[in-house]
Design a protein around this motif. Structure first.
Motif, PDB file in Angstrom:
ATOM      1  N   ARG A 118       0.833  -1.263  -0.068  1.00 38.77           N
ATOM      2  CA  ARG A 118      -0.102   0.068   0.152  1.00 38.77           C
ATOM      3  C   ARG A 118       0.884   1.321   0.177  1.00 38.77           C
ATOM      4  O   ARG A 118       0.643   2.224  -0.703  1.00 38.77           O
ATOM      5  N   TYR A 119       1.817   1.243   0.807  1.00 38.28           N
ATOM      6  CA  TYR A 119       2.832   2.414   0.881  1.00 38.28           C
ATOM      7  C   TYR A 119       3.639   2.591  -0.360  1.00 38.28           C
ATOM      8  O   TYR A 119       3.742   3.786  -0.894  1.00 38.28           O
ATOM      9  N   LEU A 120       4.043   1.470  -1.087  1.00 34.03           N
ATOM     10  CA  LEU A 120       4.849   1.668  -2.220  1.00 34.03           C
ATOM     11  C   LEU A 120       3.990   2.049  -3.481  1.00 34.03           C
ATOM     12  O   LEU A 120       4.410   2.963  -4.288  1.00 34.03           O
ATOM     13  N   VAL A 121       2.647   1.450  -3.734  1.00 32.30           N
ATOM     14  CA  VAL A 121       1.826   2.102  -4.607  1.00 32.30           C
ATOM     15  C   VAL A 121       1.488   3.508  -4.159  1.00 32.30           C
ATOM     16  O   VAL A 121       1.502   4.273  -5.267  1.00 32.30           O
ATOM     17  N   GLY A 122       0.961   3.852  -3.099  1.00 31.70           N
ATOM     18  CA  GLY A 122       0.730   5.482  -3.016  1.00 31.70           C
ATOM     19  C   GLY A 122       1.894   6.223  -3.052  1.00 31.70           C
ATOM     20  O   GLY A 122       1.876   7.186  -3.732  1.00 31.70           O
ATOM     21  N   GLY A 123       3.157   5.784  -2.798  1.00 33.67           N
ATOM     22  CA  GLY A 123       4.278   6.695  -2.806  1.00 33.67           C
ATOM     23  C   GLY A 123       4.557   6.678  -4.466  1.00 33.67           C
ATOM     24  O   GLY A 123       5.052   7.917  -4.854  1.00 33.67           O
ATOM     25  N   THR A 124       4.433   5.739  -5.341  1.00 38.49           N
ATOM     26  CA  THR A 124       4.732   5.802  -6.647  1.00 38.49           C
ATOM     27  C   THR A 124       3.521   6.555  -7.207  1.00 38.49           C
ATOM     28  O   THR A 124       4.097   7.454  -8.287  1.00 38.49           O
ATOM     29  N   ILE A 125       2.422   6.605  -6.771  1.00 38.43           N
ATOM     30  CA  ILE A 125       1.260   7.677  -7.577  1.00 38.43           C
ATOM     31  C   ILE A 125       1.712   9.088  -7.164  1.00 38.43           C
ATOM     32  O   ILE A 125       1.814   9.911  -8.156  1.00 38.43           O
ATOM     33  N   PHE A 126       2.155   9.372  -6.022  1.00 36.83           N
ATOM     34  CA  PHE A 126       2.672  10.487  -5.395  1.00 36.83           C
ATOM     35  C   PHE A 126       3.698  10.887  -6.388  1.00 36.83           C
ATOM     36  O   PHE A 126       3.971  12.127  -6.779  1.00 36.83           O
ATOM     37  N   GLY A 127       4.848  10.137  -6.667  1.00 36.77           N
ATOM     38  CA  GLY A 127       5.918  10.399  -7.197  1.00 36.77           C
ATOM     39  C   GLY A 127       5.476  10.592  -9.001  1.00 36.77           C
ATOM     40  O   GLY A 127       6.210  11.686  -9.234  1.00 36.77           O
ATOM     41  N   PHE A 128       4.770   9.823  -9.353  1.00 30.40           N
ATOM     42  CA  PHE A 128       4.221  10.230 -10.698  1.00 30.40           C
ATOM     43  C   PHE A 128       3.600  11.677 -10.923  1.00 30.40           C
ATOM     44  O   PHE A 128       3.752  12.280 -11.805  1.00 30.40           O
ATOM     45  N   GLY A 129       2.517  11.936  -9.960  1.00 25.28           N
ATOM     46  CA  GLY A 129       2.192  13.373  -9.964  1.00 25.28           C
ATOM     47  C   GLY A 129       3.088  14.444  -9.837  1.00 25.28           C
ATOM     48  O   GLY A 129       2.954  15.349 -10.500  1.00 25.28           O
TER      49      GLY A 129
END
Length: 138
Positions: A82-93
């Motif tokens: 969950r943290y990895l997916v959320g962090g990846t989405i945040f990084g893409f944005g």
């Protein structure tokens, strides 16, 4: 007037963001391309300051404005995906807009009107998450 100190803190923080070039799209792109250390240095310094602040909060058992203990719950290691997916989405944005949520309002205040689009979509995304939260696994 009760919140005036928070307004002043926010203005000072915005000033620091502008002067340190954290809101610069070019600095952010340099970071994501690994062309410069500037942003990594600022992020690293922020991490060190946060670590020191948390240690001081714990050592002196500081309380919030209402007198409650300040506590930071530990992260659940079972939720690493969950943290990895959320962090990846945040990084893409962050990479696509050239701004993380902190400096969005600083950019708007500095006169970059186009930043109102990411602000509006961030607000919309938060609203959508709030609407879907009961149906998401937590």
């Amino acid at each position: 007037m009760k919140y005036f100190k928070y307004l002043l803190s926010g203005v000072f923080f915005g000033f620091v963001l502008v002067k340190s070039e954290v809101i610069s799209w070019f600095r952010i792109q340099e970071m994501f391309r690994f062309d410069a250390f500037h942003m990594y240095g600022i992020i690293g310094l922020a991490i060190v300051i946060a670590m020191i602040a948390i240690q001081l909060i714990n050592k002196f058992q500081l309380k919030d404005q209402e007198g409650n203990d300040i506590s930071i719950p530990p992260k659940d290691s079972q939720q690493i995906t969950r943290y990895l997916v959320g962090g990846t989405i945040f990084g893409f944005g962050w990479a696509l807009t050239g701004a993380c949520p902190g400096p969005l309002f600083t950019l708007a205040g500095a006169g970059y009107g186009i930043i109102l689009v990411p602000i509006a979509t961030a607000i919309l995304g938060t609203w959508v998450y709030g609407a879907l939260r009961p149906y998401l696994p937590h």
